[in-house]
Design a protein around this motif. Structure first.
Motif, PDB file in Angstrom:
ATOM      1  N   VAL A   1      -1.120  -0.786  -8.942  1.00 30.25           N
ATOM      2  CA  VAL A   1      -2.520  -1.176  -9.014  1.00 30.25           C
ATOM      3  C   VAL A   1      -3.310  -0.047  -8.375  1.00 30.25           C
ATOM      4  N   VAL A   2      -4.330   0.428  -9.081  1.00 30.79           N
ATOM      5  CA  VAL A   2      -5.168   1.504  -8.564  1.00 30.79           C
ATOM      6  C   VAL A   2      -6.536   0.926  -8.241  1.00 30.79           C
ATOM      7  N   GLN A   3      -6.924   1.045  -6.990  1.00 32.92           N
ATOM      8  CA  GLN A   3      -8.242   0.608  -6.541  1.00 32.92           C
ATOM      9  C   GLN A   3      -9.125   1.834  -6.514  1.00 32.92           C
ATOM     10  N   GLY A   4     -10.258   1.777  -7.193  1.00 35.89           N
ATOM     11  CA  GLY A   4     -11.150   2.931  -7.215  1.00 35.89           C
ATOM     12  C   GLY A   4     -12.545   2.523  -7.625  1.00 35.89           C
ATOM     13  N   TYR A   5     -13.346   3.502  -7.886  1.00 43.80           N
ATOM     14  CA  TYR A   5     -14.738   3.281  -8.280  1.00 43.80           C
ATOM     15  C   TYR A   5     -14.780   3.076  -9.789  1.00 43.80           C
TER      16      TYR A   5
ATOM     17  N   PRO B   1     -10.690   3.922  -2.235  1.00 48.70           N
ATOM     18  CA  PRO B   1      -9.668   4.022  -3.273  1.00 48.70           C
ATOM     19  C   PRO B   1      -8.264   4.065  -2.673  1.00 48.70           C
ATOM     20  N   THR B   2      -7.378   3.288  -3.293  1.00 44.19           N
ATOM     21  CA  THR B   2      -6.027   3.124  -2.768  1.00 44.19           C
ATOM     22  C   THR B   2      -5.053   2.942  -3.919  1.00 44.19           C
TER      23      THR B   2
ATOM     24  N   GLU C   1      -9.099  -4.050 -20.486  1.00 47.73           N
ATOM     25  CA  GLU C   1      -8.782  -2.889 -19.651  1.00 47.73           C
ATOM     26  C   GLU C   1     -10.064  -2.294 -19.096  1.00 47.73           C
ATOM     27  N   SER C   2      -9.938  -1.637 -17.950  1.00 51.66           N
ATOM     28  CA  SER C   2     -11.063  -0.932 -17.366  1.00 51.66           C
ATOM     29  C   SER C   2     -10.550   0.375 -16.783  1.00 51.66           C
ATOM     30  N   ALA C   3     -11.453   1.238 -16.417  1.00 54.28           N
ATOM     31  CA  ALA C   3     -11.090   2.534 -15.854  1.00 54.28           C
ATOM     32  C   ALA C   3     -11.730   2.669 -14.481  1.00 54.28           C
ATOM     33  N   VAL C   4     -10.969   3.269 -13.561  1.00 54.26           N
ATOM     34  CA  VAL C   4     -11.495   3.535 -12.226  1.00 54.26           C
ATOM     35  C   VAL C   4     -11.300   5.007 -11.897  1.00 54.26           C
ATOM     36  N   ILE C   5     -12.130   5.479 -11.002  1.00 55.53           N
ATOM     37  CA  ILE C   5     -12.067   6.864 -10.546  1.00 55.53           C
ATOM     38  C   ILE C   5     -11.461   6.851  -9.146  1.00 55.53           C
ATOM     39  N   VAL C   6     -10.446   7.708  -8.950  1.00 55.46           N
ATOM     40  CA  VAL C   6      -9.802   7.803  -7.637  1.00 55.46           C
ATOM     41  C   VAL C   6      -9.796   9.265  -7.206  1.00 55.46           C
ATOM     42  N   PRO C   7     -10.070   9.536  -5.944  1.00 55.92           N
ATOM     43  CA  PRO C   7     -10.001  10.910  -5.476  1.00 55.92           C
ATOM     44  C   PRO C   7      -8.581  11.471  -5.659  1.00 55.92           C
TER      45      PRO C   7
ATOM     46  N   LYS D   1       0.847  -1.201   0.000  1.00 49.53           N
ATOM     47  CA  LYS D   1       0.000   0.000   0.000  1.00 49.53           C
ATOM     48  C   LYS D   1       0.877   1.243   0.000  1.00 49.53           C
ATOM     49  N   LEU D   2       0.610   2.161  -0.948  1.00 46.89           N
ATOM     50  CA  LEU D   2       1.373   3.406  -1.054  1.00 46.89           C
ATOM     51  C   LEU D   2       0.608   4.590  -0.488  1.00 46.89           C
ATOM     52  N   SER D   3      -0.681   4.666  -0.787  1.00 44.47           N
ATOM     53  CA  SER D   3      -1.503   5.756  -0.266  1.00 44.47           C
ATOM     54  C   SER D   3      -2.964   5.376  -0.400  1.00 44.47           C
ATOM     55  N   GLY D   4      -3.778   6.042   0.410  1.00 44.05           N
ATOM     56  CA  GLY D   4      -5.208   5.784   0.376  1.00 44.05           C
ATOM     57  C   GLY D   4      -5.981   7.065   0.582  1.00 44.05           C
TER      58      GLY D   4
END
Length: 71
Positions: free
Chosen positions: A32-36, A20-21, A53-59, A7-10
């Motif tokens: 790896v980007v965890q998001g909506y 999102p992390t 491929e997919s796209a995620v939204i991260v704050p 984990k780098l940031s959340g």
């Protein structure tokens, strides 16, 4: 099995621990980007994502926290 993740940031506003992390693989060669999941058809059309491929939204705060820590 894939490489372990670090984990780098959340999301600093996260209340439940599953927000999102930003993660890095143990070897530091990938992220790896965890998001909506992005579901807006107009936005997805702009991205023109290939199969698999997919796209995620991260704050923004998730990435800002990571870059602040890199200084």
């Amino acid at each position: 099995m894939g490489l372990p993740l670090r984990k780098l940031s959340g999301d600093p506003d996260c209340k439940n621990g599953t927000c999102p992390t930003l993660w890095a693989t143990e070897d530091g060669k990938s992220y790896v980007v965890q998001g909506y999941v992005e579901t807006d058809p107009e936005r997805l059309a702009q991205l023109d994502l290939p199969e698999g491929e997919s796209a995620v939204i991260v704050p923004a705060a998730v990435l800002e926290e990571f870059f602040r820590a890199q200084r």
